[in-house]
Design a protein around this motif. Structure first.
Motif, PDB file in Angstrom:
ATOM      1  N   SER A 216      15.939 -46.810 -25.340  1.00 27.10           N
ATOM      2  CA  SER A 216      17.035 -46.423 -26.225  1.00 27.10           C
ATOM      3  C   SER A 216      17.936 -47.612 -26.496  1.00 27.10           C
ATOM      4  CB  SER A 216      17.853 -45.289 -25.591  1.00 27.10           C
ATOM      5  OG  SER A 216      19.012 -45.028 -26.365  1.00 27.10           O
ATOM      6  N   LYS A 336      16.257 -30.672 -41.127  1.00 29.91           N
ATOM      7  CA  LYS A 336      16.762 -31.095 -39.822  1.00 29.91           C
ATOM      8  C   LYS A 336      16.924 -29.892 -38.901  1.00 29.91           C
ATOM      9  CE  LYS A 336      20.395 -33.736 -39.920  1.00 29.91           C
ATOM     10  NZ  LYS A 336      20.157 -34.754 -38.877  1.00 29.91           N
ATOM     11  N   GLU A 340      14.954 -29.379 -35.354  1.00 26.47           N
ATOM     12  CA  GLU A 340      15.690 -29.168 -34.103  1.00 26.47           C
ATOM     13  C   GLU A 340      15.249 -27.876 -33.422  1.00 26.47           C
ATOM     14  OE1 GLU A 340      19.881 -29.422 -34.348  1.00 26.47           O
ATOM     15  OE2 GLU A 340      19.910 -31.462 -35.170  1.00 26.47           O
ATOM     16  N   LYS A 343      11.847 -28.334 -31.841  1.00 24.27           N
ATOM     17  CA  LYS A 343      11.934 -29.112 -30.607  1.00 24.27           C
ATOM     18  C   LYS A 343      12.532 -28.288 -29.468  1.00 24.27           C
ATOM     19  CE  LYS A 343      13.134 -33.406 -30.520  1.00 24.27           C
ATOM     20  NZ  LYS A 343      11.922 -33.954 -29.909  1.00 24.27           N
ATOM     21  N   ASP A 351       7.798 -33.639 -28.132  1.00 27.18           N
ATOM     22  CA  ASP A 351       8.776 -34.594 -27.596  1.00 27.18           C
ATOM     23  C   ASP A 351       8.938 -35.809 -28.499  1.00 27.18           C
ATOM     24  OD1 ASP A 351      10.533 -35.637 -25.521  1.00 27.18           O
ATOM     25  OD2 ASP A 351       8.932 -37.070 -25.112  1.00 27.18           O
ATOM     26  N   CYS A 354      11.238 -36.302 -34.097  1.00 27.73           N
ATOM     27  CA  CYS A 354      12.691 -36.452 -34.200  1.00 27.73           C
ATOM     28  C   CYS A 354      13.112 -36.244 -35.644  1.00 27.73           C
ATOM     29  CB  CYS A 354      13.149 -37.822 -33.691  1.00 27.73           C
ATOM     30  SG  CYS A 354      12.573 -39.208 -34.692  1.00 27.73           S
ATOM     31  N   SER A 355      14.403 -36.136 -35.846  1.00 29.26           N
ATOM     32  CA  SER A 355      14.912 -35.882 -37.190  1.00 29.26           C
ATOM     33  C   SER A 355      14.608 -37.028 -38.146  1.00 29.26           C
ATOM     34  CB  SER A 355      16.430 -35.644 -37.140  1.00 29.26           C
ATOM     35  OG  SER A 355      17.104 -36.789 -36.640  1.00 29.26           O
ATOM     36  N   TYR A 356      14.361 -38.235 -37.613  1.00 34.37           N
ATOM     37  CA  TYR A 356      14.080 -39.373 -38.500  1.00 34.37           C
ATOM     38  C   TYR A 356      12.746 -39.199 -39.223  1.00 34.37           C
ATOM     39  CZ  TYR A 356      14.344 -44.114 -40.300  1.00 34.37           C
ATOM     40  OH  TYR A 356      14.432 -45.195 -41.142  1.00 34.37           O
TER      41      TYR A 356
END
Length: 488
Positions: A216, A336, A340, A343, A351, A354-356
């Motif tokens: 990260s 989004k 979410e 997930k 896992d 992601c939102s990207y």
């Protein structure tokens, strides 16, 4: 329902590419050795006209359309919660910056400035203002040498010449390569030191530094209630970032800029390319990396993405105060929300999602379907289903090029395992068949602040609406949607 039916119903970009990966829409063999980015662009260009024509003729079940509109309406953050969160976060940011500028034991951070990025500042944050991203801009005293380590996302950063400036404390033994791990370690140390003397303006809350997450680029902090084992109210990511001056230009791999000529115009594309780029401390995945590669940096376009999403129209006046409104941001917020929820429902299986990934699919959709008339408010249900179909198409092909670095495939097996990709495809198809039951979080979002026992009129209205969309409605929605699909 088979893949062919899905393409008819949802007007996907590149339907033939899914069914026959090596045949184009005219039945001819695709050119050999296409890169993922070129292949994706070709498929989208071939199918966009057919997709727009088909969209006019596809009828969306009324219950499904109302379900999409309802969730889009209630994803917006309440003004009272927005104000409370903004006051706390702004106070934290301002005081941290004062601390860094007055801190003598690390002069390199004294010239730092905060830049706001992320979904909250793009005005596409959903449900609650509980996550904030702050980019801490660190100025580099000299020109940089940027050595590409992959398709163009990760780099080794070297000083072009030796320096006596404070940045020399963060170079490796070779006296040139900037160490991302040293920057991150110092960032953690400074934030922890700052929190020893800082108190949140709300006496009922306190800030805590989270445990460092592998790979990260952020120092993550949580705002919690005073007392032990309290829930997180707000999460803040502080991301140190090296600024490369615009006079040096972007790295060669991304120097052409994003494909936005038809959408935003060639002039805007040139303006984007003239902006400075940033590098955040993120380690390249892989084994047997050299010492320099272990200190890699990832190029960041978050500020440019913010500008694009804020000024998103083909016409410059789109969504201005007295201009025609579009549904682009609402579609992104809905996607989004669905990601979410998926997930939360499948944390282990999805896992890597992601939102990207959704944001990248969204940007590609905007560049292909660029006319404002395609995104009118009245077309919200159809536009969202189109966007959802675009993400599913990318997953089915296993190709999602980074919007700014098209040589990098975000669905590549090296970064997104095939097992996870297969699960994502099945999950998206199941949601589509069942009428998008996970479009809205199953559990209500906890309030950010303490409230009186009485319920406001707005909250009572939302609560009643939520209860009305219970099991009976979802069963009815599923039956109507299934009948509609059968008729098609």
């Amino acid at each position: 329902m088979d893949r062919k039916d899905r393409n008819v119903n949802f007007n996907q970009n590149g339907p033939t590419e899914e069914t026959k990966p090596h045949v184009d829409t005219r039945g001819k063999l695709s050119p050999p050795r296409l890169t993922p980015a070129k292949q994706n662009q070709k498929v989208q260009q071939q199918s966009v006209e057919d997709s727009c024509v088909a969209e006019e003729s596809v009828s969306i079940p009324l219950e499904l359309a109302n379900w999409i509109k309802f969730n889009a309406k209630h994803l917006k953050i309440r003004q009272t919660e927005r104000q409370w969160a903004a006051e706390l976060v702004n106070n934290f940011r301002e005081n941290l910056l004062k601390f860094l500028k007055s801190n003598d034991d690390q002069p390199f951070f004294q010239s730092a400035e905060f830049l706001m990025s992320g979904s909250y500042f793009e005005k596409v944050k959903i449900n609650s203002p509980d996550e904030f991203d702050m980019m801490l801009k660190l100025q580099v005293p000299s020109r940089l040498k940027m050595t590409k380590l992959d398709g163009g996302l990760f780099y080794q950063i070297d000083l072009a010449r030796s320096t006596r400036s404070p940045i020399r404390a963060f170079v490796l033994e070779n006296e040139h390569t900037l160490s991302s791990s040293k920057i991150m370690s110092e960032m953690y140390r400074l934030v922890r030191k700052f929190l020893k003397s800082y108190k949140a303006p709300d006496e009922c809350c306190r800030w805590e530094v989270n445990r460092k997450r592998p790979n990260s680029p952020a120092v993550t902090l949580s705002l919690c209630r005073t007392g032990s084992n309290s829930d997180e109210l707000i999460s803040v990511d502080v991301v140190p970032a090296l600024e490369v001056h615009s006079s040096q230009g972007w790295p060669l791999a991304v120097r052409n800029g994003p494909e936005v000529d038809n959408w935003l115009g060639k002039k805007v594309r040139q303006e984007i390319k003239s902006l400075p780029c940033f590098f955040v401390p993120k380690r390249l995945k892989g084994r047997n990396l050299s010492d320099e590669a272990k200190e890699s940096w990832r190029i960041s376009f978050s500020l440019i993405e913010k500008k694009i999403i804020m000024c998103h129209g083909n016409k410059k006046t789109c969504c201005e105060s007295n201009a025609t409104k579009c549904c682009r941001k609402q579609c992104l917020m809905l996607l989004k929300s669905l990601i979410e929820s998926l997930k939360q429902r499948f944390p282990k299986e999805l896992d890597e999602l992601c939102s990207y990934h959704g944001k990248t699919a969204f940007l590609h959709s905007l560049s292909i379907r660029f006319n404002d008339s395609m995104w009118t408010l009245q077309k919200l249900p159809a536009c969202f289903l189109q966007l959802l179909g675009d993400l599913e198409d990318h997953a089915c092909r296993g190709v999602l090029p980074h919007f700014f670095v098209p040589q990098c495939n975000l669905f590549s097996p090296a970064v997104f395992p095939r097992k996870t990709l297969a699960f994502l495809i099945n999950a998206l198809q199941e949601q589509r068949r069942q009428g998008l039951p996970l479009l809205k979080h199953s559990a209500p979002v906890p309030p950010l602040r303490q409230r009186s026992t009485g319920t406001s009129t707005e909250e009572s209205t939302i609560l009643t609406a939520d209860q009305s969309l219970g099991t009976t409605f979802m069963n009815k929605l599923f039956m109507v949607f299934a009948v509609a699909l059968k008729d098609l």
